[in-house]
Each structure stands twice: as structure tokens, then as C-alpha cells.
Design a protein around this motif. Structure first.
Motif, PDB file in Angstrom:
ATOM      1  N   TYR A  49       0.863  -1.181   0.000  1.00 17.53           N
ATOM      2  CA  TYR A  49       0.000   0.000   0.000  1.00 17.53           C
ATOM      3  C   TYR A  49       0.900   1.232   0.000  1.00 17.53           C
ATOM      4  O   TYR A  49       1.832   1.317   0.808  1.00 17.53           O
ATOM      5  CB  TYR A  49      -0.892   0.049   1.246  1.00 17.53           C
ATOM      6  N   ARG A  56       0.306  -5.938   0.021  1.00 17.13           N
ATOM      7  CA  ARG A  56      -0.968  -5.927  -0.704  1.00 17.13           C
ATOM      8  C   ARG A  56      -0.804  -6.808  -1.931  1.00 17.13           C
ATOM      9  O   ARG A  56       0.184  -6.732  -2.641  1.00 17.13           O
ATOM     10  CB  ARG A  56      -1.334  -4.513  -1.104  1.00 17.13           C
ATOM     11  N   SER A  79     -10.861   1.526  -1.033  1.00 16.70           N
ATOM     12  CA  SER A  79      -9.593   1.064  -0.472  1.00 16.70           C
ATOM     13  C   SER A  79      -9.905  -0.029   0.532  1.00 16.70           C
ATOM     14  O   SER A  79     -10.627   0.194   1.489  1.00 16.70           O
ATOM     15  CB  SER A  79      -8.874   2.224   0.189  1.00 16.70           C
ATOM     16  N   SER A  83      -5.185  -7.180   3.720  1.00 24.81           N
ATOM     17  CA  SER A  83      -3.901  -7.280   3.050  1.00 24.81           C
ATOM     18  C   SER A  83      -4.040  -7.730   1.597  1.00 24.81           C
ATOM     19  O   SER A  83      -3.070  -7.863   0.895  1.00 24.81           O
ATOM     20  CB  SER A  83      -2.992  -8.251   3.809  1.00 24.81           C
ATOM     21  N   ARG A  85      -6.237  -7.061  -2.043  1.00 22.02           N
ATOM     22  CA  ARG A  85      -7.190  -6.229  -2.774  1.00 22.02           C
ATOM     23  C   ARG A  85      -7.455  -6.893  -4.106  1.00 22.02           C
ATOM     24  O   ARG A  85      -6.559  -7.435  -4.724  1.00 22.02           O
ATOM     25  CB  ARG A  85      -6.628  -4.827  -2.990  1.00 22.02           C
TER      26      ARG A  85
END
Length: 92
Positions: A49, A56, A79, A83, A85
Motif C-alpha cells: 500500500y 498488498r 480502499s 492485506s 485487494r
């Protein structure tokens, strides 16, 4: 309405949820498209991040839907606090 170009959808993985499930959930939530299917995962990016430096993982998927399926587009910045995305590419 001004032309916005390519839109990228994003969302977070919930506990116990598989990647295919979260992809389809986010597509349905952000576009209204309920008939999409996951064809394949096309890329994975491991990058921290930018603001926190925490790990991430971002996964990119190729989806398909019937040609006659209407799609409503939305623009949302999101967002994930986890951990991992998930990012989805949507184009018509």
C-alpha cells in the motif's frame, strides 16, 4: 455526461470467500451485471500500500457476459482494509 474511459472496479476479500466469489460479487455490486462468469485470472501484483507500506496483493481477472447483457456503469474509489485487494477491469 463526460467520457470517462476505462473503469477499474475494486473490492476486498471477505473471510471465507473465494476469489471467483468476490469477483462476481463486486461486479454485481458496482455494475448491476449478474450474468458474468470468470474466464481466468490474468495477473497478480504484489506491491505494498503506498500510504502504509503494508503488503498488498492485487488480482486481475478476465470475465465474460452475454453480448446482449445491459450494464450500468458506476465510478467508485475504494480502499480495502485487508492485506489483499481485488481489482476488476470492466469495458463495454
Amino acid at each position: 455526461m463526460p467520457e470517462v474511459g476505462t473503469q477499474v472496479l475494486a473490492g476486498g476479500l471477505k473471510s471465507g470467500e473465494g476469489l471467483d466469489e468476490v469477483v462476481l460479487r463486486e461486479v454485481a455490486a458496482e455494475t448491476g451485471l449478474l450474468t458474468a462468469t470468470v474466464v481466468r485470472e490474468i495477473a497478480v501484483e504484489d506491491k505494498p500500500y503506498p500510504d502504509r507500506g503494508q503488503p498488498r496483493r492485487t488480482s486481475f481477472f478476465f470475465l465474460q457476459a452475454p453480448a446482449e447483457t445491459p450494464i450500468r456503469g458506476t465510478t467508485r474509489t475504494s480502499s480495502a482494509g485487508t492485506s489483499r485487494r481485488l481489482t476488476l477491469l470492466h469495458s463495454t
